[in-house]
Scaffold this motif. Structure first.
Motif, short mmCIF file in Angstrom:
data_model
loop_
_atom_site.label_atom_id
_atom_site.label_comp_id
_atom_site.label_asym_id
_atom_site.label_seq_id
_atom_site.Cartn_x
_atom_site.Cartn_y
_atom_site.Cartn_z
N MET A 72 0.83 -1.20 0.00
CA MET A 72 0.00 0.00 0.00
C MET A 72 0.87 1.26 0.00
SD MET A 72 -3.20 1.06 0.38
CE MET A 72 -4.15 2.37 1.02
N THR A 73 1.90 1.23 0.85
CA THR A 73 2.78 2.40 0.92
C THR A 73 3.54 2.61 -0.39
OG1 THR A 73 3.04 1.96 3.29
CG2 THR A 73 4.61 3.47 2.29
N THR A 74 3.96 1.51 -1.00
CA THR A 74 4.68 1.63 -2.28
C THR A 74 3.79 2.23 -3.36
OG1 THR A 74 5.96 -0.32 -1.66
CG2 THR A 74 6.02 0.35 -3.97
N LEU A 75 2.55 1.78 -3.42
CA LEU A 75 1.62 2.32 -4.40
C LEU A 75 1.38 3.81 -4.16
CD1 LEU A 75 -0.40 1.87 -6.72
CD2 LEU A 75 -2.12 1.39 -4.96
N LEU A 76 1.19 4.20 -2.90
CA LEU A 76 1.00 5.62 -2.59
C LEU A 76 2.24 6.44 -2.93
CD1 LEU A 76 -1.02 5.68 0.73
CD2 LEU A 76 -1.69 6.60 -1.46
N ASN A 77 3.42 5.88 -2.70
CA ASN A 77 4.66 6.59 -3.06
C ASN A 77 4.75 6.81 -4.57
OD1 ASN A 77 6.02 7.21 -0.66
ND2 ASN A 77 6.71 5.10 -0.44
N VAL A 78 4.41 5.79 -5.34
CA VAL A 78 4.47 5.91 -6.80
C VAL A 78 3.47 6.96 -7.28
CG1 VAL A 78 4.00 4.67 -8.96
CG2 VAL A 78 5.34 3.58 -7.17
N ILE A 79 2.24 6.90 -6.78
CA ILE A 79 1.22 7.89 -7.16
C ILE A 79 1.66 9.29 -6.76
CG2 ILE A 79 -1.14 8.67 -6.68
CD1 ILE A 79 -1.90 5.70 -6.44
N HIS A 80 2.24 9.41 -5.56
CA HIS A 80 2.69 10.71 -5.06
C HIS A 80 3.77 11.31 -5.96
CE1 HIS A 80 3.00 13.69 -1.89
NE2 HIS A 80 4.31 13.56 -1.91
N VAL A 81 4.73 10.52 -6.37
CA VAL A 81 5.82 11.02 -7.22
C VAL A 81 5.27 11.42 -8.60
CG1 VAL A 81 7.93 10.35 -8.42
CG2 VAL A 81 7.64 9.80 -6.02
N ILE A 82 4.38 10.60 -9.16
CA ILE A 82 3.81 10.93 -10.47
C ILE A 82 3.01 12.23 -10.40
CG2 ILE A 82 2.10 10.18 -12.18
CD1 ILE A 82 3.08 7.29 -11.63
N ILE A 117 -5.00 15.88 -5.02
CA ILE A 117 -4.46 14.52 -4.97
C ILE A 117 -3.12 14.51 -4.23
CG2 ILE A 117 -3.57 12.62 -6.39
CD1 ILE A 117 -5.64 13.44 -8.51
N PHE A 118 -2.30 15.53 -4.47
CA PHE A 118 -1.01 15.65 -3.77
C PHE A 118 -1.22 15.73 -2.26
CE2 PHE A 118 2.24 18.40 -1.89
CZ PHE A 118 3.37 17.68 -2.18
N MET A 119 -2.18 16.54 -1.82
CA MET A 119 -2.44 16.67 -0.38
C MET A 119 -2.96 15.37 0.21
SD MET A 119 -1.42 19.56 0.60
CE MET A 119 -2.14 19.58 2.22
N LEU A 120 -3.86 14.69 -0.51
CA LEU A 120 -4.39 13.42 -0.01
C LEU A 120 -3.30 12.36 0.12
CD1 LEU A 120 -7.78 13.17 -1.92
CD2 LEU A 120 -7.44 13.48 0.54
N THR A 121 -2.45 12.25 -0.88
CA THR A 121 -1.37 11.26 -0.79
C THR A 121 -0.36 11.64 0.29
OG1 THR A 121 -0.15 12.33 -2.61
CG2 THR A 121 -1.57 10.47 -3.18
N SER A 122 -0.12 12.94 0.47
CA SER A 122 0.80 13.38 1.53
C SER A 122 0.26 13.01 2.91
CB SER A 122 1.01 14.90 1.47
OG SER A 122 1.64 15.27 0.29
N MET A 123 -1.02 13.29 3.14
CA MET A 123 -1.61 12.96 4.44
C MET A 123 -1.68 11.45 4.65
SD MET A 123 -4.56 15.84 5.06
CE MET A 123 -5.43 15.55 3.55
N SER A 124 -1.98 10.70 3.60
CA SER A 124 -2.03 9.25 3.72
C SER A 124 -0.67 8.66 4.04
CB SER A 124 -2.56 8.63 2.42
OG SER A 124 -3.84 9.09 2.14
#
Length: 88
Positions: free
Chosen positions: A1-11, A60-67
């Motif tokens: 889950m964390t890896t997926l969020l990291n990938v989405i966050h960077v993109i 989306i950036f804020m949501l991934t950051s908080m997650s």
């Protein structure tokens, strides 16, 4: 889950940087550097589209950051719970 969020966050970070740089500001921005005379969306249509795209990317950036912050603090919560449950 964390890896997926990291990938989405960077993109999303890279896409947000590009969207902001392509916006035509008071000085023309980088949008005019890449064939500045062509108006794909019309005069004001491009501004509205880019503004909406920036807002969506920022959300989306804020949501991934908080997650990611919540998930990274989960280890701290588990460690604290473990330490308080141990007999002294």
């Amino acid at each position: 889950m964390t890896t997926l969020l990291n990938v989405i966050h960077v993109i999303v970070c890279i896409f947000l940087i590009l969207v902001v740089l392509l916006q035509q500001g008071r000085g023309g921005g980088l949008g005019s550097s890449f064939g500045g005379g062509a108006q794909v969306f019309g005069g004001r249509g491009a501004g509205n589209f880019m503004t909406r795209l920036t807002a969506i990317c920022a959300a989306i950036f804020m949501l991934t950051s908080m997650s990611l912050a919540y998930l990274s603090s989960a280890g701290d919560r588990e460690l604290k719970q473990f330490e308080t449950s141990q007999p002294k």
